[in-house]
Design an enzyme around this catalytic site. Structure first.
Site, PDB file in Angstrom:
ATOM      1  N   GLU A   1      53.737   3.707  36.018  1.00 12.24           N
ATOM      2  CA  GLU A   1      54.408   2.954  34.951  1.00 12.24           C
ATOM      3  C   GLU A   1      55.774   2.452  35.414  1.00 12.24           C
ATOM      4  O   GLU A   1      56.575   3.205  35.967  1.00 12.24           O
ATOM      5  CB  GLU A   1      54.551   3.831  33.709  1.00 12.24           C
TER       6      GLU A   1
ATOM      7  N   HIS B   1      45.725  21.866   0.813  1.00 14.78           N
ATOM      8  CA  HIS B   1      45.880  22.904   1.835  1.00 14.78           C
ATOM      9  C   HIS B   1      44.515  23.537   2.107  1.00 14.78           C
ATOM     10  O   HIS B   1      43.765  23.829   1.179  1.00 14.78           O
ATOM     11  CB  HIS B   1      46.850  23.987   1.342  1.00 14.78           C
TER      12      HIS B   1
ATOM     13  N   GLY C   1      42.473 -15.219  20.170  1.00 18.46           N
ATOM     14  CA  GLY C   1      42.789 -13.905  20.725  1.00 18.46           C
ATOM     15  C   GLY C   1      43.510 -13.922  22.053  1.00 18.46           C
ATOM     16  O   GLY C   1      44.276 -14.841  22.371  1.00 18.46           O
TER      17      GLY C   1
ATOM     18  N   GLY D   1      51.424   2.291  31.641  1.00 19.20           N
ATOM     19  CA  GLY D   1      51.327   3.450  30.761  1.00 19.20           C
ATOM     20  C   GLY D   1      51.352   3.078  29.296  1.00 19.20           C
ATOM     21  O   GLY D   1      51.938   3.787  28.462  1.00 19.20           O
TER      22      GLY D   1
END
Length: 467
Positions: free
Chosen positions: A204, A445, A145, A182
């Site tokens: 960011e 729906h 990982g 961000g």
């Protein structure tokens, strides 16, 4: 010395899935995990605990902001018991990791606790404290990982200047959380603490958030999160982070090269993740590592040593739990002599904020860069009866299809439950459906999924029915 057909180093979503599939295919299998709990980053300090906090904080936000709209009145003040919220998160994690233990036992997989390190290409030494033991493996899968990355000038104290790992187990709700980055992790955890009352500022470097996703998604998510009170500072380059007492100071320069200072009681450094190979001693097996610290693999996820494979965050590609799981299955089947495949273009990406964000296939920017002629159909969630009924009207579904063949090339969503809804797009694209194919499928729906049909209609000669 015990001998195995396959040994897997790492028990995250890549490693434990690889182990299960190897066992299913009749191989004697061992899994090695350095911690005393299975599940890796995702289950312990990533996907699962973050979603638990996202769900808990979402319930709180709904109670204080939206219950009254639904005719639900609660006498007295609604308060956050943050300690209990974190305890619930820990309970969810424990239940999930116990489930992995059950699966290892069910599939007769031998679990070794300790640090696994190569002695050579077929022998792995496992160290747990003072105890050492060696196993022999005909094949090995590296599934170790990744860990949070940082910037070279930032010193993480893991108390006030923190990574996502610490952000999941704070003892208090921050007053002002400054998030550097961000991307997915920063936005998810930023939203958790904003819901709970913290001021949140996202700084960011790029000119938009979630920069790897479609630009329309970046714009829509930022608009929604701004309404929730999150502040964004785009095109800001962080140059320094310092701490004095309980105050953290972040210095950055904006796109005009003007210096800007942010002060908060916590700073979450969320600038991505990096492969984790510490202690593996891959050099003893002769395995090559790239300049970026990844295990070097071929298209079959095989290293330069033919009996050693690597999967998940430790190899190239998106760092996603489900990508690791698919690769774990693929490698197990390759070792068994089968011929599986993965289409990396069809591995979806998801941001679990609210509204959720989900994507699969090519973005508009990628199609333009590749000079591919395409059609685009987009449908707003606010036009759906289901969205109005639930009050979740932010977002859209956008479908991109080939201008000539109408084959779906990319699907990009923002809205309620799109993390689940994206699977429809993956299925369609796996079978190379056209926008017309999706447009002619019946969708129940009222559902959020109707937005997919309407976007497909919009991409097919601009035929959307409800806008």
């Amino acid at each position: 010395m015990s001998t195995y057909d396959v040994a897997i180093i790492g028990s995250g979503p890549g490693g434990y899935v690889a182990a299960i599939r190897c066992a299913q295919l009749g191989m004697k299998t061992a899994i090695i995990e350095k911690y005393n709990v299975l599940g890796g980053t995702c289950l312990n300090v990533g996907c699962i605990p973050s979603k638990a906090l996202l769900d808990s904080s979402h319930h709180y936000e709904e109670a204080i902001k939206h219950f009254e709209d639904h005719g639900i009145e609660i006498p007295g003040d609604i308060k956050v018991n943050f300690k209990k919220m974190v305890e619930r998160k820990a309970s969810v994690v424990e239940q999930t990791t116990k489930g992995i233990e059950f699966l290892m036992n069910k599939n007769k997989i031998d679990v070794f606790t300790g640090m696994g390190a190569f002695k050579d290409a077929t022998h792995i030494e496992i160290t747990e404290g003072e105890k050492k033991q060696t196993i022999e493996a005909k094949n090995t899968i590296i599934a170790t990982g990744s860990k949070p990355a940082t910037l070279p000038f930032i010193k993480l104290d893991k108390e006030r200047i923190i990574t996502s790992t610490e952000a999941l187990s704070l003892k208090e709700i921050p007053k002002h959380l400054v998030v550097i980055g961000g991307g997915v992790i920063g936005l998810e955890l930023g939203q958790v603490y904003r819901r709970l009352g913290a001021d949140v500022s996202v700084v960011e470097y790029m000119d938009r958030i979630i920069p790897t996703m479609d630009a329309a998604q970046s714009k829509e998510l930022m608009k929604a999160m701004k309404k929730q009170g999150v502040k964004f500072y785009l095109s800001h380059k962080v140059s320094a982070v310092s701490k004095k007492g309980k105050e953290v100071t972040i210095t950055a320069t904006d796109k005009k090269d003007k210096e800007v200072t942010f002060k908060g009681d916590y700073c979450l450094v969320s600038v991505g993740r990096k492969p984790y190979t510490d202690g593996l001693k891959v050099e003893n097996a002769g395995v090559k590592i790239t300049e970026r610290g990844m295990i070097d693999v071929n298209d079959h996820l095989q290293t330069n040593i033919k009996n050693i494979y690597a999967i998940g965050d430790v190899v190239r590609g998106a760092m996603l739990a489900h990508k690791a799981s698919e690769e774990g299955t693929l490698v197990a089947e390759i070792i068994a002599g089968q011929k599986p495949h993965i289409d990396y273009n069809l591995i979806p990406g998801v941001v679990y904020t609210w509204p959720e964000v989900a994507s699969v296939g090519k973005t508009e920017e990628q199609l333009k860069d590749a000079n591919v002629e395409y059609k685009a159909g987009q449908f707003p969630m606010r036009a759906l009866g289901r969205s109005r009924a639930s009050g979740d009207i932010d977002g859209f579904v956008k479908i991109l299809s080939d201008k000539t063949t109408d084959e779906v090339l990319g699907v990009h969503m923002v809205g309620a439950r799109v993390a689940d809804l994206i699977a429809e797009a993956v299925v369609a694209m796996e079978f190379r459906a056209s926008a017309e194919d999706i447009a002619r499928m019946s969708h129940a729906h009222p559902t959020y999924a109707e937005a997919v049909k309407e976007a497909a209609l919009a991409a097919t000669d601009d035929r959307a029915l409800h806008i």
